[in-house]
Each structure stands twice: as C-alpha cells, then as structure tokens.
Scaffold this active site. Structure first.
Site, PDB file in Angstrom:
ATOM      1  N   SER A  62      -9.471   2.380  -7.263  1.00  0.00           N
ATOM      2  CA  SER A  62     -10.272   1.930  -6.127  1.00  0.00           C
ATOM      3  C   SER A  62     -10.379   2.956  -5.009  1.00  0.00           C
ATOM      4  O   SER A  62     -11.255   2.858  -4.160  1.00  0.00           O
ATOM      5  CB  SER A  62      -9.661   0.641  -5.566  1.00  0.00           C
ATOM      6  OG  SER A  62      -8.368   0.892  -5.027  1.00  0.00           O
ATOM      7  N   LYS A  66      -7.898   5.215   3.982  1.00  0.00           N
ATOM      8  CA  LYS A  66      -8.522   4.212   3.123  1.00  0.00           C
ATOM      9  C   LYS A  66      -8.710   2.923   3.907  1.00  0.00           C
ATOM     10  O   LYS A  66      -7.799   2.470   4.603  1.00  0.00           O
ATOM     11  CB  LYS A  66      -7.649   3.980   1.883  1.00  0.00           C
ATOM     12  CG  LYS A  66      -8.261   3.030   0.855  1.00  0.00           C
ATOM     13  CD  LYS A  66      -7.382   2.933  -0.401  1.00  0.00           C
ATOM     14  CE  LYS A  66      -8.001   2.008  -1.438  1.00  0.00           C
ATOM     15  NZ  LYS A  66      -7.171   1.923  -2.666  1.00  0.00           N
ATOM     16  N   SER A 125      -4.865   3.121  -8.972  1.00  0.00           N
ATOM     17  CA  SER A 125      -5.943   3.401  -8.025  1.00  0.00           C
ATOM     18  C   SER A 125      -5.755   4.628  -7.155  1.00  0.00           C
ATOM     19  O   SER A 125      -6.629   4.962  -6.358  1.00  0.00           O
ATOM     20  CB  SER A 125      -6.190   2.179  -7.128  1.00  0.00           C
ATOM     21  OG  SER A 125      -6.787   1.150  -7.874  1.00  0.00           O
TER      22      SER A 125
END
Length: 494
Positions: free
Chosen positions: A160, A79, A184
């Site tokens: 997210s 990420k 998330s």
C-alpha cells in the site's frame, strides 16, 4: 552545488551538519521537486511550510552549535496513515477526507524531534488495503519507472505504500515512512528499486497510525540505501506507553553497527519459496543473491518453512477480520464523512455513510472479515487461521536454529501495468506471497534492490531476521547492496 535532490538521508544530514549547504536549501530543492512531480500523484497533501519551518529550526540550532538530531535537516514524506496535527489525515479514503487530527502520531513526533521536516502526506491504497496503489480515493499513484524500449505504459509503484516508494524512487523525497501489514513496505520497495524495512512487530509505536490489522501493522522507513533506512529507523523506533503492543526495549545503534562482513553467519534458503508462477528473472536474482552473501563470508544453508503455502490464505482471514473490527469506528457520528439522507434514521445514516465513504476493496475486506468472525464460521475460519499463524511462526523459530537470517525474493514478479490485476483480487493478493509469512510471525524483514530485469524494471531481494535482530537484517542488506551496486534510476518523464 550538487543537485540536492540526488542526496539521501545520511548525505543531507552530514552535509547540513558540516555546513556544505543549509537545511533550508535542501527543503526548497525538495519542495520544488514535489511540485514538479504532480503527474505521479504521490502526494495527497503537500506541506512546504512544514519542511521550511523544520529546516529553519535546524539551521538555527547549527548556528548555536547545538545537536541537530539523527535526522537534522532531512525533509521526508509521511504516509497518509500517520496522524499529523493540524494536517489532513485521510488514509486515502473519502470517509476521512478533511479530517485534521488534534494530535500527532508517536512515529511522526519522533521524527520531528529528530530534526526531520515534512514535505507532505503521501498517497496509499485506501486504509492500506491493496498491492498496487490503485484503491486510493484520490486516484492511483504512478511509478516513476517505465519499461525500457520506449513503452509509455503506466506502471504500479506497489502498495500500500506506493506514494512513499514512488516519491523516494523519483528523488522528490530522500526518504519516507511506510507501514507494512503483509508486505506494504517491502513489495513497493522492490517494485521501485529502493530499500524498505519492516522492523520486529512492536519496535515502532502504532499510536496515531490509522489501523488496518492491529496484530500485523508495523511502521518502517523507506529510503534509497540500507544506511539511510538504519538512520531513519533509529529515529522512528522506541517504547511508547500509549501503545500496548510497543516493545519496552532500548533502540540499538543500528547505524553504528552496520557491517557488510558476514563471516560466521549462516543464511537460510527456504525451499518452499521456489513457487510455481515465480518469474524466472526473480529466481535468477535470488541465485545471484546467494553468491553475493557467500562472497560476504556467509555460509548458505537450506532450511524448510513447511507451512508457507498456508500463510497467504491465513493472512487473508486474519487481516480482514481485524479490519472489519477496526473500521467499525467510521460511522458518520464522531468525525469524517456523514451521509444523512432526508428522513433517515441512525441505521440508515451508518449504511449511507459507509457505502459512500469506503471503496470497493475496503468493502470487500470488511465483508470477508465480518463473515469469518460470524457465529458458525468463527471456529471454521478465524480460529483455524490463527492456528496456521502459530505454525508459520514455529517454522521460522525452527529454521533460525539452523541459520541467522533468511534470503528470499521479495515479490514473485516485477512491477506490472496499472489496471492489469484490478479486476482479479486473487492475482493481486498473490503479490504478497513471499512477504506475508514474516508479517504473520512479526519478524524484521527488508527488501533491497538487486538488479533490473529485461524490461529495465527493478527486482528486489528480501532478508528475514530473528525477532529483534534488525541489525542482522540491515547488515545482510548492506552486504547485498555493496555487491549489487544498484545505481539504476528511472528516467524522468513527469
């Protein structure tokens, strides 16, 4: 040879160690899959050379008979919230575009030390602020899933960590890192039919992770199975003296401790989670989850979490307040974007840089956070929210006096079309209604795929555990996984 991109962490690690295929063959297969899946926009930056170099190092170790590590030969997606030395780290923002750190985050270094390689940096909601992966400066991520019946509507992969969930679900990465502030990891995992666990706050170091809300942010793994999450979490976790919130505890052998036998365990069902507006198919899957856990030997008990209804509004005071403080460092002076209009002074440069560098959702949360921290409103909002947070934590502590873990839906709905909630921030925030309470309390929580709905979209179930009891959460997840037998995967359209 088996299509290597259909293999997960455990199968790749064991296959490389057993000589069934080489780590380089695995890296090449996933590099090719990443290149073919550009339509998903899951990656901001790809790093095929990093994956190949790590693979070659693993193959060399195997030739010498050396230990390959917990993640030996496994290429993963990272990420783009984790600092990666010499590789662009943007938090999906314009203000950090082009920033290449001179250091490595602790979590990513732990993974490289365990033998993993990096396929690239994954897209996300800007600064991890969002629930649909539509706030990224680099464009939205598209879920690999589509509604059945021939509809070609682009669906949200959740947020997210939407790039992470999309990459794992699409079989272009066997696993990925995520971060969870208010859901998330778990919400995107549920939307895309994969597993994701947020460990106890402090299990994984936050050093080198771009901060959103420091008292809530926690890294965790996203993969296709509970076993793969356990393996990856072992590699990620550990005490870090560079992080003041890091837990000074040994990392348990979560993989070795996995068991789907829940005899003697009590699973709590919180009555307050049966909320208005929750999709009926979600509630049906929750009922099925109870039966699966009962079949695994667990006793199902009712519990009460009375302050649940206050958790979401409290979260959207605490998190923006911390964000407004954390994001003050992006000012155009030290690194990242600098917008310096002709004749501008220092204050003008600050204003121009932040106006150009932050997206609308980030600006919205900075404004909310600054407001609730301002003189005259601090006690009315921020102090009250912190009191609610304490009450939410107390609710869980009392509930765990009656049970070992809690079962709940992960999300109130399945994935929704991109753009559907973009103009309604409140509707978007409600996606996290079932995930936020565990985040406020710092508890370990995991989403496991349960079934698909009438539109053919995945639905997830959430297990919340006691502090430091990731093993209990993983075991309950394994019990669900072994009975749900979730084998659905998106049909390739990209």
């Amino acid at each position: 040879m088996t299509d290597l991109t259909n293999l997960g962490v455990k199968d790749i690690r064991d296959g490389v160690a057993g000589g069934e295929f080489t780590a380089r063959e695995v890296a090449e297969a996933f590099n090719a899959a990443v290149a073919e899946a550009a339509a998903l926009n899951a990656f901001i930056v790809t790093t095929p050379d990093h994956a190949l170099a790590a693979a070659d190092a693993t193959d060399a170790k195997r030739a010498k008979g050396e230990d390959l590590g917990k993640m030996g030969g496994v290429p993963i997606g990272m990420k783009d919230l984790f600092a990666t030395k010499g590789v662009q780290t943007t938090a999906a923002s314009h203000i950090l575009e082009g920033f290449k750190p001179e250091y490595e985050s602790t979590v990513s270094q732990n993974l490289w030390d365990a033998g993993a390689g990096m396929l690239g940096k994954l897209n996300l909601d800007q600064f991890a602020m969002g629930s649909s992966n539509e706030t990224s400066y680099f464009g939205n991520v598209t879920s690999p899933w589509r509604r059945s019946g021939g509809a070609n509507t682009d669906m949200s992969p959740g947020g997210s960590s939407g790039g992470s969930s999309a990459a794992v679900a699409a079989r272009i990465a066997p696993a990925a890192t995520g971060t969870d502030t208010g859901g998330s990891i778990r919400q995107p995992a549920a939307f895309t039919g994969i597993c994701g666990i947020k460990p106890t706050y402090g299990r994984c170091s936050r050093w080198g992770v771009v901060a959103f809300a420091s008292s809530l942010d926690q890294a965790g793994p996203m993969a296709r199975t509970v076993e793969d999450c356990a393996i990856m979490l072992e590699a990620m976790a550990g005490f870090d003296p560079k992080d003041a919130t890091s837990l000074k505890m040994d990392v348990p052998a979560w993989e070795a401790g996995l068991s789907a036998d829940l005899k003697g365990k009590k699973i709590g069902i919180p009555r307050e989670y049966r909320m208005d507006g929750t999709d009926e198919e979600i509630l049906k899957s929750w009922e099925q989850g109870k039966e699966w856990l009962r079949d695994a030997g667990a006793e199902i008990v009712d519990v009460s979490l009375p302050h649940t209804k206050y958790a979401l509004p409290a979260y959207y005071i605490v998190a923006p307040a911390e964000a407004s403080s954390n994001l003050a460092r992006y000012d155009g002076v030290r690194y990242g974007l600098r917008d310096l209009p002709d004749g501008a002074g220092l204050q003008d440069m600050y204003a121009a840089t932040r106006a150009a560098g932050f997206g609308d959702e980030v600006k919205r949360r900075i404004l909310i956070g600054t407001y609730v921290l301002s003189a005259g409103f601090y006690d009315a909002y921020y102090t009250q929210a912190q009191k609610v947070r304490t009450l939410v934590s107390r609710d869980f502590a009392q509930a765990f006096g009656q049970c070992d873990a809690i079962l709940a839906p992960t999300t109130p709905t399945a994935s929704f079309p991109l753009g559907e909630n973009q103009d309604d921030p409140l509707a978007m925030y409600l996606n996290d209604v079932f995930a936020v309470p565990a985040s406020l309390a710092g508890l370990p929580a995991m989403s496991v795929p349960a079934t698909v709905n009438s539109d053919g979209l995945p639905l997830g179930l959430q297990i919340v555990g006691k502090p430091f009891d990731e093993q209990g959460v993983l075991n309950a997840g394994l019990a669900i996984q072994s009975r749900a037998n979730f084998t659905a995967k998106p049909e390739k359209w990209w």
